[in-house]
Design a protein around this motif. Sequence first.
Motif, PDB file in Angstrom:
ATOM      1  N   UNK A 183     -15.819 -16.700 -33.126  1.00  0.00           N
ATOM      2  CA  UNK A 183     -16.516 -17.486 -31.973  1.00  0.00           C
ATOM      3  C   UNK A 183     -16.381 -16.747 -30.814  1.00  0.00           C
ATOM      4  N   UNK A 184     -17.540 -16.659 -30.268  1.00  0.00           N
ATOM      5  CA  UNK A 184     -17.749 -16.136 -28.680  1.00  0.00           C
ATOM      6  C   UNK A 184     -16.815 -17.289 -27.903  1.00  0.00           C
ATOM      7  N   UNK A 185     -16.329 -16.479 -26.688  1.00  0.00           N
ATOM      8  CA  UNK A 185     -15.651 -17.178 -25.844  1.00  0.00           C
ATOM      9  C   UNK A 185     -16.541 -18.183 -25.049  1.00  0.00           C
ATOM     10  N   UNK A 186     -16.218 -19.675 -25.021  1.00  0.00           N
ATOM     11  CA  UNK A 186     -16.947 -20.695 -24.283  1.00  0.00           C
ATOM     12  C   UNK A 186     -17.893 -21.296 -25.225  1.00  0.00           C
ATOM     13  N   UNK A 187     -17.973 -20.718 -26.556  1.00  0.00           N
ATOM     14  CA  UNK A 187     -18.770 -21.373 -27.357  1.00  0.00           C
ATOM     15  C   UNK A 187     -18.042 -22.113 -28.770  1.00  0.00           C
ATOM     16  N   UNK A 188     -18.558 -23.170 -29.155  1.00  0.00           N
ATOM     17  CA  UNK A 188     -17.894 -24.019 -30.264  1.00  0.00           C
ATOM     18  C   UNK A 188     -18.239 -23.490 -31.649  1.00  0.00           C
ATOM     19  N   UNK A 189     -19.393 -22.904 -31.776  1.00  0.00           N
ATOM     20  CA  UNK A 189     -19.956 -22.439 -33.135  1.00  0.00           C
ATOM     21  C   UNK A 189     -19.685 -20.832 -33.448  1.00  0.00           C
ATOM     22  N   UNK A 190     -19.255 -20.400 -34.671  1.00  0.00           N
ATOM     23  CA  UNK A 190     -19.181 -18.994 -34.787  1.00  0.00           C
ATOM     24  C   UNK A 190     -20.359 -18.337 -35.006  1.00  0.00           C
ATOM     25  N   UNK A 191     -20.422 -17.130 -34.841  1.00  0.00           N
ATOM     26  CA  UNK A 191     -21.565 -16.243 -34.865  1.00  0.00           C
ATOM     27  C   UNK A 191     -22.162 -16.420 -36.278  1.00  0.00           C
TER      28      UNK A 191
END
Length: 117
Positions: free
Chosen positions: A42-50
């Motif tokens: 998961x990108x920093x600041x996001x809740x959902x994985x790539x």
Amino acid sequence: MAPGSSLGWDEIRREFDTVVNMTPAELVKWLDTEESQSVGWTRKGEQESVGHQSGRRIVEIKRKKTAELTDEDYAHMRKVVGYVRRHEAQGGPAGDKRHSRWRYSLMNWGHDPLRGK
């Protein structure tokens, strides 16, 4: 031809349709599971994985007619093909593949490595 690719769009679409072996309905159902949401980066600041984001995008692409596909869709299809090919080549864990993070991650990208085996 797709930007940055030696493959034509028809070939990219064929490869994509080969590696994405889950239907849109199967993928939507899968993406709603705890297993699906438990894997991936998961990108920093996001809740959902790539991978989970990719799965949602794959559903959108699969539901489009060929004439409706954009350059960005083809770029994503190339990304999916590359991801699945690389991870399939790893062969997965030595033990239980069925309940592995490896399989769950691939399924987020629309590919069930145990299908047809």
